[in-house]
Design an enzyme around this catalytic site. Structure first.
Site, PDB file in Angstrom:
ATOM      1  N   SER A 153       0.857  -1.181   0.000  1.00 24.78           N
ATOM      2  CA  SER A 153       0.000   0.000   0.000  1.00 24.78           C
ATOM      3  C   SER A 153       0.895   1.233   0.000  1.00 24.78           C
ATOM      4  O   SER A 153       2.067   1.148   0.400  1.00 24.78           O
ATOM      5  CB  SER A 153      -0.868  -0.010   1.271  1.00 24.78           C
ATOM      6  OG  SER A 153      -1.536   1.227   1.437  1.00 24.78           O
ATOM      7  N   TYR A 166      -2.954  -0.730  10.252  1.00 28.70           N
ATOM      8  CA  TYR A 166      -2.867  -1.064   8.824  1.00 28.70           C
ATOM      9  C   TYR A 166      -1.506  -0.669   8.259  1.00 28.70           C
ATOM     10  O   TYR A 166      -0.857  -1.449   7.562  1.00 28.70           O
ATOM     11  CB  TYR A 166      -3.991  -0.360   8.062  1.00 28.70           C
ATOM     12  CG  TYR A 166      -4.008  -0.665   6.586  1.00 28.70           C
ATOM     13  CD1 TYR A 166      -4.570  -1.848   6.113  1.00 28.70           C
ATOM     14  CD2 TYR A 166      -3.468   0.224   5.650  1.00 28.70           C
ATOM     15  CE1 TYR A 166      -4.585  -2.144   4.764  1.00 28.70           C
ATOM     16  CE2 TYR A 166      -3.487  -0.058   4.299  1.00 28.70           C
ATOM     17  CZ  TYR A 166      -4.038  -1.245   3.858  1.00 28.70           C
ATOM     18  OH  TYR A 166      -4.045  -1.535   2.512  1.00 28.70           O
ATOM     19  N   LYS A 170       1.433  -3.107   6.575  1.00 27.35           N
ATOM     20  CA  LYS A 170       1.926  -2.964   5.200  1.00 27.35           C
ATOM     21  C   LYS A 170       3.409  -2.585   5.142  1.00 27.35           C
ATOM     22  O   LYS A 170       4.115  -2.999   4.219  1.00 27.35           O
ATOM     23  CB  LYS A 170       1.058  -1.949   4.433  1.00 27.35           C
ATOM     24  CG  LYS A 170      -0.380  -2.431   4.206  1.00 27.35           C
ATOM     25  CD  LYS A 170      -0.430  -3.750   3.438  1.00 27.35           C
ATOM     26  CE  LYS A 170      -1.845  -4.193   3.105  1.00 27.35           C
ATOM     27  NZ  LYS A 170      -1.886  -5.462   2.358  1.00 27.35           N
TER      28      LYS A 170
END
Length: 242
Positions: A153, A166, A170
């Site tokens: 990401s 998150y 990533k």
């Protein structure tokens, strides 16, 4: 001689995790349309049931049995171990693996994210990817070929408020990918791929209504599919973006 799919590319067997929605689903349908064989997995049996006829209908020539979908929880070692065994029995070693299964926390400051929600993000995004690699890389090693795409990401390369779990997962994918790349033999490749900002359920969770301003998974999939099909061992260890 390998048979060729649309665009003159050799037909591949592509394994996609998180295949029942979002980017995984759009990519599966695009690759099926181009003549490639899809092995997909996800946790929602209902969504897998509705995806099966969709895959069959876009396949040219139409085929009910070409693609295989499995109910798998990538965060569970035993679930993926069983999945790998079934894939080997029915289809053999995949040519390409796309680790697309992912989840995100509800927008919140890190210290206000419930412990179980933090665990869920790490378990799916990071541990899930590692578990898939644990069970499928040994199978690919025997053929000394194969390409693995770990979905990263923009937030795996920069930080953002409210989505620390998150981002952490990533960033970890980027590090994991770079390390595994150094462990693979010639002929194989693993890359971290930032798909860009796409209008998915996860983006809606972060951006609310403004998520709809971004491109859909369906408009993203053709570019991503072409890029993925053209990856070679020369790309091993790269951090790429669609």
């Amino acid at each position: 001689m390998a048979t060729t799919a649309a665009g003159g590319v050799a037909k591949r067997t592509v394994l996609i995790t998180g295949v029942s929605r979002g980017l995984g689903k759009a990519l599966a349908l695009e690759l099926a349309k181009r003549g490639h064989c899809i092995i997909g997995c996800a946790r929602s049996q209902d969504k897998l049931n509705s995806l099966q006829p969709e895959l069959a209908s876009v396949t040219n020539p139409p085929s009910e049995n070409k693609h295989l979908l499995f109910n798998v929880d990538v965060s569970l070692n035993s679930s993926v171990e069983e999945f790998a065994r079934a894939v080997m029995e029915k289809k053999g070693v995949p040519d390409i693996i796309v680790n697309s299964a992912g989840t995100i926390n509800r927008n919140n400051k890190l210290w206000e994210v419930p412990a179980e929600e933090f665990d869920s993000v790490i378990d799916t995004n990071l541990k899930g990817t590692a578990i898939v690699l644990r069970h499928f890389i040994p199978l690919m090693l025997e053929k000394k070929q194969g390409v693995i795409i770990n979905m990263s990401s923009g937030w795996g390369r920069s930080g953002a408020a409210q989505v620390a779990p998150y981002c952490a997962s990533k960033w970890a994918i980027e590090g994991l990918t770079g390390s595994v790349a150094k462990e693979l033999p010639p002929g194989m490749a693993v890359v971290a791929l930032n798909p860009g900002v796409i209008y998915t359920d996860m983006l809606q969770s972060c951006f609310g209504n403004s998520a709809s301003l971004y491109q859909t998974p369906e408009s993203w999939a053709p570019k991503a599919a072409t890029m993925i099909l053209n990856l070679t061992m020369a790309d091993n260890g790269a951090s790429l973006s669609v």
